[in-house]
Design an enzyme around this catalytic site. Structure first.
Site, mmCIF file in Angstrom:
data_model
loop_
_atom_site.group_PDB
_atom_site.id
_atom_site.type_symbol
_atom_site.label_atom_id
_atom_site.label_comp_id
_atom_site.label_asym_id
_atom_site.label_seq_id
_atom_site.Cartn_x
_atom_site.Cartn_y
_atom_site.Cartn_z
ATOM 1 N N LYS A 1 -22.642 38.492 -47.767
ATOM 2 C CA LYS A 1 -23.027 38.974 -49.090
ATOM 3 C C LYS A 1 -22.053 40.044 -49.597
ATOM 4 C CE LYS A 1 -26.582 36.331 -49.842
ATOM 5 N NZ LYS A 1 -26.480 35.279 -50.879
ATOM 6 N N TYR B 1 -25.305 37.867 -41.970
ATOM 7 C CA TYR B 1 -25.755 37.528 -43.326
ATOM 8 C C TYR B 1 -25.187 38.504 -44.354
ATOM 9 C CZ TYR B 1 -28.985 37.035 -47.302
ATOM 10 O OH TYR B 1 -29.518 36.875 -48.541
#
Lengths: 275, 263
Positions: free
Chosen positions: B171, B167
């Site tokens: 980002k 994740y």
């Protein structure tokens, strides 16, 4: 006069109410917009240059009383055809004129960068293919409409200095012939205009001020070209202008290509249709 | 020289502007859409969850704003191209893009499959890239000095808890996307900035697959300012970047984490 209005009515019925014109800011595309507006079609004008489109749209509205929509976008970018289709998805588009083209003339195949060639392929192959794919479906459902692909004499054979351009126009010509065989029986006209040199700002810019016109094949004026193209649209699948190597044989080559498509259609039936 | 004070209402006035907020059916996106609508923008609520998007748009309309729902599966190029082109067509342009949609499937490093990695890349990084690309095309072609705001995460700068390798890699990609897009688009007056939320509980996060977050971790995550973040905290930061007053701010990261990273 009466005939004219009857003709205009028939034209609108087959190709109206909206035409989408790629590369409409000047030259041939602008002329397509003017003649289609004069025939009563509403025009979606597509090109990168918004100010030129706005000026043209204003003139078309004033002169012909039609509706216009301006779509400023770069047709050489990936997925541009898709973007174009969505941008007009709320309109009943009866005619698509694939006129925007990237011509990088005079550069040998190895001297041009691959990036340049890929941009040309996007502009001349991917975008018109996506747009035809996206716009033809509704036309076929309605059983009327037209796809007009601006081609070039270089589609008929290789030529130094325009390798990728010529190859992309060959794609366009063959695609048009195939679509014609598939769509014509369902009421949608397809035409590839195998055009000679057209006297446009882009061409003049491309050759430079000091070009020796006497060594070139005869040029056609945009208004004349567009008039003939729209006349030929119901015929299809291609119209070859008598110029350059095809000067004396254009009619014969046009006929031969149509006959070939018709013969190939029979073969395709035998191959693909289940009895 | 006039003594007139700056008009704060004008500095935050988005009247006549069209904004897309992705992932706006719920959570942060929904609140961002509400803030932008409150500032006067016409808001396209784009989400993979159509009923949720319809409801969020309806709420905006009931509240006196203007919202409209759009389908968006940003893992698919066609869907992004269609959505942006449709918004421009229906709403007459595009001025603000808020790249908020994302998923937060969690898994510890050694158990992270290629499938999970690829899914997060497709949704959380490739999707926003496509949205930025399409928005930039439209803004440039229309001569719009637009605003693009990407929602990143404080975890892109510093690890917060386990299970966010894949994740947070997306980002961190969002941060690079932000700065590079800002660099390329500056000449056209388009700004690109990112908001990096700290721990901000949302519906999507609660639903995300992965190991449960234990009590100890939650205590550890309480920032110095003494409360968890809310969608409104994030929406306020987005509004700052979108507002006329921020026209000279680009390529910036605004961390909204209650002081978490400053401990």
């Amino acid at each position: 006069m009466k005939d004219d209005s009857r003709n205009a009515e028939a034209f609108q019925k087959q190709y109206g109410p909206w035409a989408v014109i790629g590369g409409a800011s000047d030259g041939t595309g602008e002329e397509f917009a003017r003649q289609l507006a004069a025939k009563g079609l509403n025009c979606v004008l597509v090109s990168r240059r918004r100010p030129m489109l706005e000026k043209l749209a204003g003139e078309l509205r004033d002169e012909s009383g039609i509706e216009t929509r301006i779509l400023a976008m770069d047709l050489s970018l990936a997925a541009a055809g898709r973007q174009l289709c969505t941008a007009v998805a709320d309109l009943e588009v009866g005619l698509f004129v694939a006129n925007a083209g990237a011509g990088i003339g005079g550069l040998s195949f190895v001297d041009g960068s691959l990036e340049q060639w890929q941009t040309a392929v996007n502009m001349n192959i991917h975008t018109p293919m996506e747009a035809c794919h996206g716009l033809a479906e509704a036309m076929l459902e309605r059983g009327r409409g037209g796809l007009l692909l601006m081609g070039s004499g270089v589609a008929l054979g290789g030529q130094p200095g325009v390798a990728v351009y010529a190859a992309s126009k060959a794609f366009s010509l063959t695609l048009a012939e195939s679509m014609w065989a598939e769509f014509k029986p369902r009421g949608v006209d397809v035409l590839n205009v195998v055009a000679p040199l057209i006297n446009t700002p882009k061409l003049r810019q491309g050759f430079g001020e000091d070009m020796d016109v006497s060594r070139l094949p005869a040029m056609v004026e945009p208004d004349e070209l567009v008039r003939i193209a729209l006349e030929q649209l119901p015929e299809g699948p291609c119209y070859i202008f008598p110029a350059g190597p095809e000067e004396g044989i254009a009619g014969e080559v046009t006929e031969r290509r149509r006959a070939r498509v018709e013969a190939a259609t029979e073969i395709a039936r035998a191959m693909f249709e289940k009895s | 020289m006039t003594n007139e004070l700056p008009r704060i209402d004008k500095l935050y006035d988005l009247s006549g502007q069209v904004a897309i907020v992705t992932g706006a059916a719920e959570g942060m996106g929904r609140e961002i859409a509400r803030y932008l609508a409150a500032a006067g923008a016409d808001v396209a609520v784009a989400d993979i969850n159509r009923p949720g998007a319809e409801q969020a748009a309806a709420e905006i309309n009931e509240g006196g704003g203007r919202g409209r729902a759009y389908d968006l599966d940003q893992s698919k190029e066609d869907s992004v191209v269609d959505m942006v082109s449709a918004v421009r067509r229906d709403m007459g342009g595009l001025h603000i893009l808020v790249n908020n949609a994302g998923i937060q499937d969690r898994e510890v490093l050694e158990n992270t499959s290629v499938a999970l990695w690829d899914k997060l890349q497709a949704v959380n990084l490739r999707g926003p890239f496509l949205c930025v690309r399409e928005a930039a095309r439209v803004m440039r072609a229309d001569g719009t000095r637009g605003r693009i705001i990407n929602i990143s995460s404080m975890g892109s700068l510093h690890p917060i808890f386990e299970g966010l390798v894949a994740y947070n890699a997306t980002k961190a990609g969002i941060n690079a996307l932000t700065r590079n897009a800002a660099f390329e688009l500056a000449a056209d007056g388009i700004t690109v900035n990112a908001v990096l939320p700290g721990a901000t509980p949302t519906e999507g996060q609660a639903r995300a697959p992965g190991p449960p977050v234990d009590e100890e971790t939650i205590r550890h995550m309480m920032p110095p300012l003494g409360r968890a973040g809310t969608p409104g905290d994030i929406a306020n930061a987005v509004l700052f970047f979108a507002a006329p007053g921020a026209s000279h701010v680009t390529a910036q990261f605004l961390v909204v984490d209650g002081g978490h990273l400053n401990r």
